[in-house]
Every structure is written in structure tokens, then in C-alpha cells.
Design a protein around this motif. Structure first.
Motif, PDB file in Angstrom:
ATOM      1  N   LEU A 114       0.818  -1.217   0.000  1.00 42.06           N
ATOM      2  CA  LEU A 114       0.000   0.000   0.000  1.00 42.06           C
ATOM      3  C   LEU A 114       0.852   1.267   0.000  1.00 42.06           C
ATOM      4  O   LEU A 114       0.357   2.343  -0.330  1.00 42.06           O
ATOM      5  CB  LEU A 114      -0.945  -0.005   1.205  1.00 42.06           C
ATOM      6  N   LYS A 115       2.134   1.146   0.351  1.00 45.31           N
ATOM      7  CA  LYS A 115       3.022   2.302   0.296  1.00 45.31           C
ATOM      8  C   LYS A 115       3.204   2.789  -1.137  1.00 45.31           C
ATOM      9  O   LYS A 115       3.645   3.906  -1.369  1.00 45.31           O
ATOM     10  CB  LYS A 115       4.386   1.959   0.903  1.00 45.31           C
ATOM     11  N   ASN A 116       2.879   1.921  -2.110  1.00 40.07           N
ATOM     12  CA  ASN A 116       2.978   2.319  -3.511  1.00 40.07           C
ATOM     13  C   ASN A 116       1.882   3.291  -3.926  1.00 40.07           C
ATOM     14  O   ASN A 116       1.909   3.821  -5.034  1.00 40.07           O
ATOM     15  CB  ASN A 116       2.907   1.072  -4.406  1.00 40.07           C
ATOM     16  N   VAL A 162      -1.221 -12.483  -2.415  1.00 39.29           N
ATOM     17  CA  VAL A 162      -1.746 -11.397  -3.243  1.00 39.29           C
ATOM     18  C   VAL A 162      -0.604 -10.677  -3.945  1.00 39.29           C
ATOM     19  O   VAL A 162       0.394 -10.318  -3.330  1.00 39.29           O
ATOM     20  CB  VAL A 162      -2.543 -10.396  -2.383  1.00 39.29           C
ATOM     21  N   GLY A 163      -0.757 -10.477  -5.241  1.00 41.45           N
ATOM     22  CA  GLY A 163       0.247  -9.734  -6.000  1.00 41.45           C
ATOM     23  C   GLY A 163      -0.103  -8.259  -6.068  1.00 41.45           C
ATOM     24  O   GLY A 163      -1.262  -7.864  -5.892  1.00 41.45           O
ATOM     25  N   LEU A 164       0.899  -7.443  -6.332  1.00 41.26           N
ATOM     26  CA  LEU A 164       0.688  -5.997  -6.423  1.00 41.26           C
ATOM     27  C   LEU A 164      -0.294  -5.649  -7.537  1.00 41.26           C
ATOM     28  O   LEU A 164      -1.122  -4.755  -7.385  1.00 41.26           O
ATOM     29  CB  LEU A 164       2.028  -5.290  -6.654  1.00 41.26           C
ATOM     30  N   GLU A 165      -0.229  -6.380  -8.642  1.00 39.75           N
ATOM     31  CA  GLU A 165      -1.135  -6.105  -9.762  1.00 39.75           C
ATOM     32  C   GLU A 165      -2.591  -6.366  -9.371  1.00 39.75           C
ATOM     33  O   GLU A 165      -3.486  -5.582  -9.705  1.00 39.75           O
ATOM     34  CB  GLU A 165      -0.754  -6.966 -10.963  1.00 39.75           C
ATOM     35  N   ASP A 166      -2.837  -7.470  -8.635  1.00 41.50           N
ATOM     36  CA  ASP A 166      -4.203  -7.784  -8.203  1.00 41.50           C
ATOM     37  C   ASP A 166      -4.740  -6.709  -7.259  1.00 41.50           C
ATOM     38  O   ASP A 166      -5.895  -6.284  -7.373  1.00 41.50           O
ATOM     39  CB  ASP A 166      -4.238  -9.137  -7.491  1.00 41.50           C
ATOM     40  N   ARG A 223     -10.830   0.253  -8.744  1.00 40.97           N
ATOM     41  CA  ARG A 223     -12.285   0.188  -8.950  1.00 40.97           C
ATOM     42  C   ARG A 223     -13.064   0.936  -7.882  1.00 40.97           C
ATOM     43  O   ARG A 223     -14.279   1.105  -7.995  1.00 40.97           O
ATOM     44  CB  ARG A 223     -12.730  -1.281  -8.964  1.00 40.97           C
ATOM     45  N   ILE A 224     -12.371   1.394  -6.842  1.00 42.00           N
ATOM     46  CA  ILE A 224     -13.057   2.062  -5.732  1.00 42.00           C
ATOM     47  C   ILE A 224     -13.175   3.558  -6.031  1.00 42.00           C
ATOM     48  O   ILE A 224     -12.161   4.218  -6.270  1.00 42.00           O
ATOM     49  CB  ILE A 224     -12.301   1.833  -4.409  1.00 42.00           C
ATOM     50  N   PRO A 225     -14.386   4.107  -6.025  1.00 42.30           N
ATOM     51  CA  PRO A 225     -14.575   5.524  -6.380  1.00 42.30           C
ATOM     52  C   PRO A 225     -13.743   6.490  -5.527  1.00 42.30           C
ATOM     53  O   PRO A 225     -13.244   7.487  -6.034  1.00 42.30           O
ATOM     54  CB  PRO A 225     -16.081   5.746  -6.151  1.00 42.30           C
ATOM     55  N   GLN A 226     -13.601   6.204  -4.222  1.00 42.87           N
ATOM     56  CA  GLN A 226     -12.882   7.120  -3.341  1.00 42.87           C
ATOM     57  C   GLN A 226     -11.370   7.107  -3.571  1.00 42.87           C
ATOM     58  O   GLN A 226     -10.649   7.969  -3.095  1.00 42.87           O
ATOM     59  CB  GLN A 226     -13.138   6.783  -1.867  1.00 42.87           C
ATOM     60  N   PHE A 227     -10.895   6.070  -4.277  1.00 47.13           N
ATOM     61  CA  PHE A 227      -9.457   5.945  -4.487  1.00 47.13           C
ATOM     62  C   PHE A 227      -8.971   7.022  -5.438  1.00 47.13           C
ATOM     63  O   PHE A 227      -9.510   7.202  -6.528  1.00 47.13           O
ATOM     64  CB  PHE A 227      -9.134   4.563  -5.054  1.00 47.13           C
ATOM     65  N   GLN A 228      -7.953   7.762  -5.015  1.00 45.15           N
ATOM     66  CA  GLN A 228      -7.390   8.804  -5.865  1.00 45.15           C
ATOM     67  C   GLN A 228      -6.471   8.130  -6.874  1.00 45.15           C
ATOM     68  O   GLN A 228      -5.362   7.712  -6.538  1.00 45.15           O
ATOM     69  CB  GLN A 228      -6.603   9.813  -5.015  1.00 45.15           C
ATOM     70  N   LYS A 229      -6.942   8.018  -8.087  1.00 44.01           N
ATOM     71  CA  LYS A 229      -6.195   7.279  -9.100  1.00 44.01           C
ATOM     72  C   LYS A 229      -4.905   8.025  -9.454  1.00 44.01           C
ATOM     73  O   LYS A 229      -4.911   9.214  -9.733  1.00 44.01           O
ATOM     74  CB  LYS A 229      -7.055   7.073 -10.346  1.00 44.01           C
ATOM     75  N   PRO A 230      -3.778   7.305  -9.434  1.00 44.72           N
ATOM     76  CA  PRO A 230      -2.491   7.946  -9.736  1.00 44.72           C
ATOM     77  C   PRO A 230      -2.356   8.246 -11.214  1.00 44.72           C
ATOM     78  O   PRO A 230      -3.152   7.790 -12.038  1.00 44.72           O
ATOM     79  CB  PRO A 230      -1.474   6.878  -9.306  1.00 44.72           C
ATOM     80  N   GLU A 231      -1.339   9.015 -11.539  1.00 46.20           N
ATOM     81  CA  GLU A 231      -1.026   9.248 -12.944  1.00 46.20           C
ATOM     82  C   GLU A 231      -0.702   7.910 -13.596  1.00 46.20           C
ATOM     83  O   GLU A 231      -0.305   6.956 -12.942  1.00 46.20           O
ATOM     84  CB  GLU A 231       0.187  10.192 -13.069  1.00 46.20           C
ATOM     85  N   SER A 232      -0.857   7.822 -14.905  1.00 42.52           N
ATOM     86  CA  SER A 232      -0.716   6.543 -15.592  1.00 42.52           C
ATOM     87  C   SER A 232       0.638   5.904 -15.389  1.00 42.52           C
ATOM     88  O   SER A 232       0.766   4.691 -15.395  1.00 42.52           O
ATOM     89  CB  SER A 232      -0.958   6.741 -17.092  1.00 42.52           C
ATOM     90  N   ASN A 233       1.679   6.722 -15.205  1.00 48.66           N
ATOM     91  CA  ASN A 233       3.008   6.149 -15.052  1.00 48.66           C
ATOM     92  C   ASN A 233       3.429   6.050 -13.595  1.00 48.66           C
ATOM     93  O   ASN A 233       4.566   5.754 -13.289  1.00 48.66           O
ATOM     94  CB  ASN A 233       4.040   6.979 -15.822  1.00 48.66           C
ATOM     95  N   HIS A 234       2.483   6.288 -12.669  1.00 45.96           N
ATOM     96  CA  HIS A 234       2.839   6.310 -11.254  1.00 45.96           C
ATOM     97  C   HIS A 234       3.333   4.955 -10.755  1.00 45.96           C
ATOM     98  O   HIS A 234       4.310   4.852 -10.033  1.00 45.96           O
ATOM     99  CB  HIS A 234       1.641   6.733 -10.399  1.00 45.96           C
ATOM    100  N   PRO A 281      11.251  -3.385  -1.664  1.00 49.70           N
ATOM    101  CA  PRO A 281      11.537  -1.979  -1.327  1.00 49.70           C
ATOM    102  C   PRO A 281      12.776  -1.804  -0.461  1.00 49.70           C
ATOM    103  O   PRO A 281      13.223  -0.687  -0.243  1.00 49.70           O
ATOM    104  CB  PRO A 281      10.275  -1.538  -0.553  1.00 49.70           C
ATOM    105  N   LEU A 282      13.340  -2.917   0.030  1.00 45.49           N
ATOM    106  CA  LEU A 282      14.497  -2.844   0.927  1.00 45.49           C
ATOM    107  C   LEU A 282      15.778  -3.352   0.274  1.00 45.49           C
ATOM    108  O   LEU A 282      16.733  -3.698   0.945  1.00 45.49           O
ATOM    109  CB  LEU A 282      14.204  -3.643   2.212  1.00 45.49           C
TER     110      LEU A 282
END
Length: 250
Positions: A21-23, A102-106, A113-124, A195-196
Motif C-alpha cells: 500500500l506504500k505504492n 496477493v500480487g501488487l497487480e491484483d 475500482r473504488i470511487p474514493q481511491f485517488q487514481k495515480p497518474e498513468s506512469n505512477h 523496497p528494501l
């Protein structure tokens, strides 16, 4: 900002989710719980918008927890090792159902798909993963908690040479030749340790990039570690490895 709580009795699973989720800067983790009782208290206190919920908990199930909550607009994503509960889960208006590991892609697809989620830029997503691979040296002093029968062992990341996957178990090799076998998949350790400063080089091998001393072109590609071990690099992971280790090539 999407406000999230994680409810899972497995500490390592919670840690893997937390690191994934840090991503996403559009997510805020309000807290974690490991049981039905603690989960209900956390939800009432924190008022999240999304629950990442395991099914099997020490004092009941994720369904028991949902039965004790009042009607609300809460979004529920079940994250569990049990694929056979999917039909029952969706009867609870479950937003999504992800099977461990669970994979990051899943997770990304579910969050998008969640409306409240602030969708990142396409290359984020690509940028974030590249930043994670370019981990600064000071982050290498972090620790991870590894489960053991009596509790957890706190291990310095810099002491881990590599991880080797064996089906649902992972063999962890430390400096000075010590080893530890943990009942977690290599994929879970990949999410936790990438990440480490770790990098996947083969379906069975995850290595600490700080311990790679040589890349060998013969036999399809191999890496040599500080221990003298030589490990096969698969074609699938070769480009990622070379991009990483050749970033400072003269």
C-alpha cells in the motif's frame, strides 16, 4: 485519500499488505487488527472507508465480524487463503475477493475500482516500483519480523543474503551461513523485501542486491554473491536484474 484498515491475524501478511500500500499515496492506513473483537473496535474507532479482511481469525471469521457491524457504505476486500468462500463473500456485498499470496497487480486492480481511491497518474506505478528498486543505503538497516513457533524473530535486512522458495516455504540464508525456514511463499517475501534492496532473479531465488558481486554471462546468466555462491538467473528476470546492476556501469 482512501482510509483503510487491515484485519488479519497473520503479522507477516499484514506487513506485506502495508508495504504494498506504500505504492499508493492515495491510501491511508488507519490501523490493523488480528481478531474479530479487535477488528470491530478498530472499525468503530477509526471509521474507515475500506477493510482489507481475512476470513479465518482466532475468535471467529470475517463474516462474523461483518454480521456485527451496522449497515454502512464500507467497502470490503477479502484477502484470504481460502478460495472456496468467494460465493459467500459476495453475498455480503464484498467489493473484491483476493486469494493469497496477493500480487501488487491484483491489489492495484481492486483499488482502482473504488470511487474514493485517488487514481495515480498513468506512469505512477512504474515510477514507484523504480524508486523502490533504487533504495537508498540507509533503508538497508531496516528490520523485518519473521514468524517462529514462540513468536517473531526481529532480523536486520542487511543480514539476509538471499531467500529461496520451496513451494509454500521459504529458506532464508543469512550471513555466516545461518539459515531459517519460514512457512511463507517467496512471493510474500518479494513484496516485503523488494523496497528494501532485494531483487527476484529466478522463480526460486530472491537476492539481496547489496551482496551481488558479479554477473556471469555463461550458462544463460548467473550471479555470484559475496558468499561465493553462484545462482542461475532466469530469462524472465534477467532484464530487470541487468537494469539494476548496470545502472552505475563505467
Amino acid at each position: 485519500m482512501l482510509k483503510i484498515v487491515i484485519i488479519d491475524d497473520d503479522y507477516v501478511s499484514r506487513m506485506v499488505l502495508r508495504n504494498m500500500l506504500k505504492n499508493f499515496p492515495g491510501c491511508e492506513i488507519l490501523g490493523e487488527a488480528g481478531s474479530v473483537t479487535d477488528g470491530i473496535k478498530l472499525i468503530n474507532d477509526a471509521s474507515p472507508e475500506l477493510i482489507l479482511l481475512d476470513i479465518s481469525l482466532p475468535d471467529g471469521t470475517g463474516f462474523d465480524l461483518l454480521d456485527k457491524l451496522p449497515e454502512s457504505d464500507l467497502k470490503i476486500i477479502f484477502i484470504t487463503a481460502y478460495s472456496d468462500y468467494a460465493l459467500k463473500a459476495f453475498k455480503y456485498s464484498t467489493f473484491d475477493y483476493l486469494v493469497k499470496p496477493v500480487g501488487l497487480e491484483d491489489l492495484t486492480k481492486a483499488l482502482m475500482r473504488i470511487p474514493q481511491f485517488q487514481k495515480p497518474e498513468s506512469n505512477h506505478k512504474t515510477m514507484t516500483l523504480n524508486e523502490n528498486l533504487s533504495v537508498p543505503i540507509e533503508k538497508h538497516s531496516e528490520t523485518v519480523a519473521l514468524p517462529e513457533p514462540s513468536g517473531f524473530a526481529i532480523i536486520k535486512v542487511e543480514d539476509i543474503i538471499r531467500c529461496e522458495g520451496k513451494r509454500n516455504y521459504t529458506r532464508i540464508i543469512f550471513k555466516e551461513g545461518k539459515e531459517k525456514v519460514v512457512s511463507r511463499t517467496l512471493l510474500e517475501f518479494e513484496h516485503l523485501l523488494t523496497p528494501l534492496g532485494f531483487i527476484r532473479i529466478h522463480r526460486s531465488h530472491l537476492v539481496n542486491i547489496f551482496n551481488v558481486v558479479r554477473y556471469i554471462k555463461s550458462d544463460g546468466g548467473m550471479v555470484e554473491l559475496k558468499t561465493g555462491e553462484k545462482l542461475k538467473v532466469s530469462q524472465k528476470h534477467k532484464d530487470n536484474l541487468l537494469n539494476k546492476i548496470l545502472s552505475n556501469k563505467l
